[in-house]
Design a protein around this motif. Structure first.
Motif, PDB file in Angstrom:
ATOM      1  N   ASP A   6     -24.091  48.233 -62.214  1.00  0.00           N
ATOM      2  CA  ASP A   6     -24.473  48.210 -60.803  1.00  0.00           C
ATOM      3  C   ASP A   6     -25.253  46.944 -60.442  1.00  0.00           C
ATOM      4  N   SER A   7     -25.888  46.320 -61.433  1.00  0.00           N
ATOM      5  CA  SER A   7     -26.690  45.127 -61.176  1.00  0.00           C
ATOM      6  C   SER A   7     -25.893  43.834 -61.332  1.00  0.00           C
ATOM      7  N   LEU A   8     -24.605  43.933 -61.655  1.00  0.00           N
ATOM      8  CA  LEU A   8     -23.789  42.745 -61.913  1.00  0.00           C
ATOM      9  C   LEU A   8     -22.874  42.431 -60.731  1.00  0.00           C
ATOM     10  N   PRO A   9     -22.595  41.141 -60.495  1.00  0.00           N
ATOM     11  CA  PRO A   9     -21.662  40.780 -59.419  1.00  0.00           C
ATOM     12  C   PRO A   9     -20.244  41.200 -59.775  1.00  0.00           C
ATOM     13  N   THR A  10     -19.498  41.678 -58.783  1.00  0.00           N
ATOM     14  CA  THR A  10     -18.116  42.075 -59.033  1.00  0.00           C
ATOM     15  C   THR A  10     -17.188  40.870 -58.936  1.00  0.00           C
ATOM     16  N   ILE A  11     -16.040  40.986 -59.601  1.00  0.00           N
ATOM     17  CA  ILE A  11     -15.021  39.945 -59.616  1.00  0.00           C
ATOM     18  C   ILE A  11     -13.761  40.561 -59.034  1.00  0.00           C
ATOM     19  N   GLU A  12     -13.113  39.868 -58.137  1.00  0.00           N
ATOM     20  CA  GLU A  12     -11.912  40.405 -57.508  1.00  0.00           C
ATOM     21  C   GLU A  12     -10.685  40.308 -58.401  1.00  0.00           C
ATOM     22  N   GLU A  13     -10.573  39.224 -59.160  1.00  0.00           N
ATOM     23  CA  GLU A  13      -9.365  39.008 -59.954  1.00  0.00           C
ATOM     24  C   GLU A  13      -9.713  38.190 -61.191  1.00  0.00           C
ATOM     25  N   ALA A  14      -9.067  38.519 -62.285  1.00  0.00           N
ATOM     26  CA  ALA A  14      -9.251  37.766 -63.528  1.00  0.00           C
ATOM     27  C   ALA A  14      -7.887  37.620 -64.177  1.00  0.00           C
ATOM     28  N   THR A  15      -7.172  36.600 -63.775  1.00  0.00           N
ATOM     29  CA  THR A  15      -5.796  36.408 -64.232  1.00  0.00           C
ATOM     30  C   THR A  15      -5.685  36.344 -65.748  1.00  0.00           C
ATOM     31  N   ALA A  16      -6.582  35.623 -66.394  1.00  0.00           N
ATOM     32  CA  ALA A  16      -6.502  35.467 -67.847  1.00  0.00           C
ATOM     33  C   ALA A  16      -6.710  36.796 -68.574  1.00  0.00           C
ATOM     34  N   PHE A  17      -7.414  37.705 -67.948  1.00  0.00           N
ATOM     35  CA  PHE A  17      -7.742  38.986 -68.576  1.00  0.00           C
ATOM     36  C   PHE A  17      -6.770  40.089 -68.146  1.00  0.00           C
ATOM     37  N   SER A  18      -5.833  39.791 -67.238  1.00  0.00           N
ATOM     38  CA  SER A  18      -4.965  40.826 -66.668  1.00  0.00           C
ATOM     39  C   SER A  18      -4.062  41.480 -67.706  1.00  0.00           C
ATOM     40  N   THR A  19      -3.554  40.736 -68.672  1.00  0.00           N
ATOM     41  CA  THR A  19      -2.710  41.321 -69.717  1.00  0.00           C
ATOM     42  C   THR A  19      -3.502  42.332 -70.524  1.00  0.00           C
ATOM     43  N   VAL A  20      -4.727  41.971 -70.865  1.00  0.00           N
ATOM     44  CA  VAL A  20      -5.595  42.876 -71.627  1.00  0.00           C
ATOM     45  C   VAL A  20      -5.890  44.130 -70.810  1.00  0.00           C
ATOM     46  N   ILE A  21      -6.171  43.960 -69.531  1.00  0.00           N
ATOM     47  CA  ILE A  21      -6.464  45.103 -68.659  1.00  0.00           C
ATOM     48  C   ILE A  21      -5.278  46.055 -68.600  1.00  0.00           C
ATOM     49  N   ASN A  22      -4.077  45.530 -68.484  1.00  0.00           N
ATOM     50  CA  ASN A  22      -2.889  46.387 -68.438  1.00  0.00           C
ATOM     51  C   ASN A  22      -2.736  47.199 -69.720  1.00  0.00           C
ATOM     52  N   ILE A  23      -3.051  46.604 -70.844  1.00  0.00           N
ATOM     53  CA  ILE A  23      -2.983  47.336 -72.119  1.00  0.00           C
ATOM     54  C   ILE A  23      -4.074  48.400 -72.175  1.00  0.00           C
ATOM     55  N   ILE A  24      -5.285  48.036 -71.798  1.00  0.00           N
ATOM     56  CA  ILE A  24      -6.414  48.976 -71.827  1.00  0.00           C
ATOM     57  C   ILE A  24      -6.140  50.176 -70.928  1.00  0.00           C
ATOM     58  N   ASN A  25      -5.582  49.949 -69.750  1.00  0.00           N
ATOM     59  CA  ASN A  25      -5.342  51.032 -68.794  1.00  0.00           C
ATOM     60  C   ASN A  25      -4.446  52.139 -69.347  1.00  0.00           C
ATOM     61  N   GLN A  26      -3.628  51.835 -70.307  1.00  0.00           N
ATOM     62  CA  GLN A  26      -2.761  52.853 -70.900  1.00  0.00           C
ATOM     63  C   GLN A  26      -3.562  53.911 -71.664  1.00  0.00           C
ATOM     64  N   PHE A  27      -4.776  53.567 -72.076  1.00  0.00           N
ATOM     65  CA  PHE A  27      -5.558  54.447 -72.932  1.00  0.00           C
ATOM     66  C   PHE A  27      -6.753  55.087 -72.237  1.00  0.00           C
ATOM     67  N   LEU A  28      -7.003  54.734 -70.980  1.00  0.00           N
ATOM     68  CA  LEU A  28      -8.174  55.249 -70.283  1.00  0.00           C
ATOM     69  C   LEU A  28      -7.795  56.325 -69.283  1.00  0.00           C
ATOM     70  N   ASP A  29      -8.800  57.079 -68.870  1.00  0.00           N
ATOM     71  CA  ASP A  29      -8.570  58.097 -67.848  1.00  0.00           C
ATOM     72  C   ASP A  29      -8.416  57.419 -66.486  1.00  0.00           C
ATOM     73  N   GLU A  30      -8.313  58.193 -65.452  1.00  0.00           N
ATOM     74  CA  GLU A  30      -8.067  57.646 -64.112  1.00  0.00           C
ATOM     75  C   GLU A  30      -9.363  57.387 -63.346  1.00  0.00           C
TER      76      GLU A  30
END
Length: 101
Positions: A6-30
């Motif tokens: 909550d104390s950290l600035p948000t980021i709208e997009e992280a292109t370099a990290f998007s592949t990792v995010i797509n993989i992570i999302n397969q294993f997390l809840d909604e």
């Protein structure tokens, strides 16, 4: 529940990290997910995991976490390491530090 993210600035997009995010999302809840800028310059992915913890556990059933991106030099490495941190200010670290299997 107070969260570190909550104390950290948000980021709208992280292109370099998007592949990792797509993989992570397969294993997390909604749960709600967002990207934040970590103090050390890495990207933090705010989400939660279901731990399956029982009612007498210091863990929550749905534990908020931050998955930190690898350093920029490691982003394309097949052996990159992601770090996972609790995202609760009241996370019971002392309980886990004293645990001995």
């Amino acid at each position: 529940m107070a969260k570190f993210s909550d104390s950290l600035p948000t980021i709208e997009e992280a292109t370099a990290f998007s592949t990792v995010i797509n993989i992570i999302n397969q294993f997390l809840d909604e749960s709600f997910k967002k990207l934040v800028a970590l103090p050390d310059g890495r990207i933090g992915y705010v989400c939660s995991v279901i731990t399956g913890a029982a009612s007498n556990s210091n863990l929550k059933y749905r534990e908020p976490i931050i998955i930190a991106s690898p350093r920029n030099s490691d982003i394309e490495s097949p052996e990159m390491t992601l770090n996972v941190y609790p995202d609760r200010l009241d996370f019971p670290f002392t309980y886990f530090l004293s645990y001995k299997p």
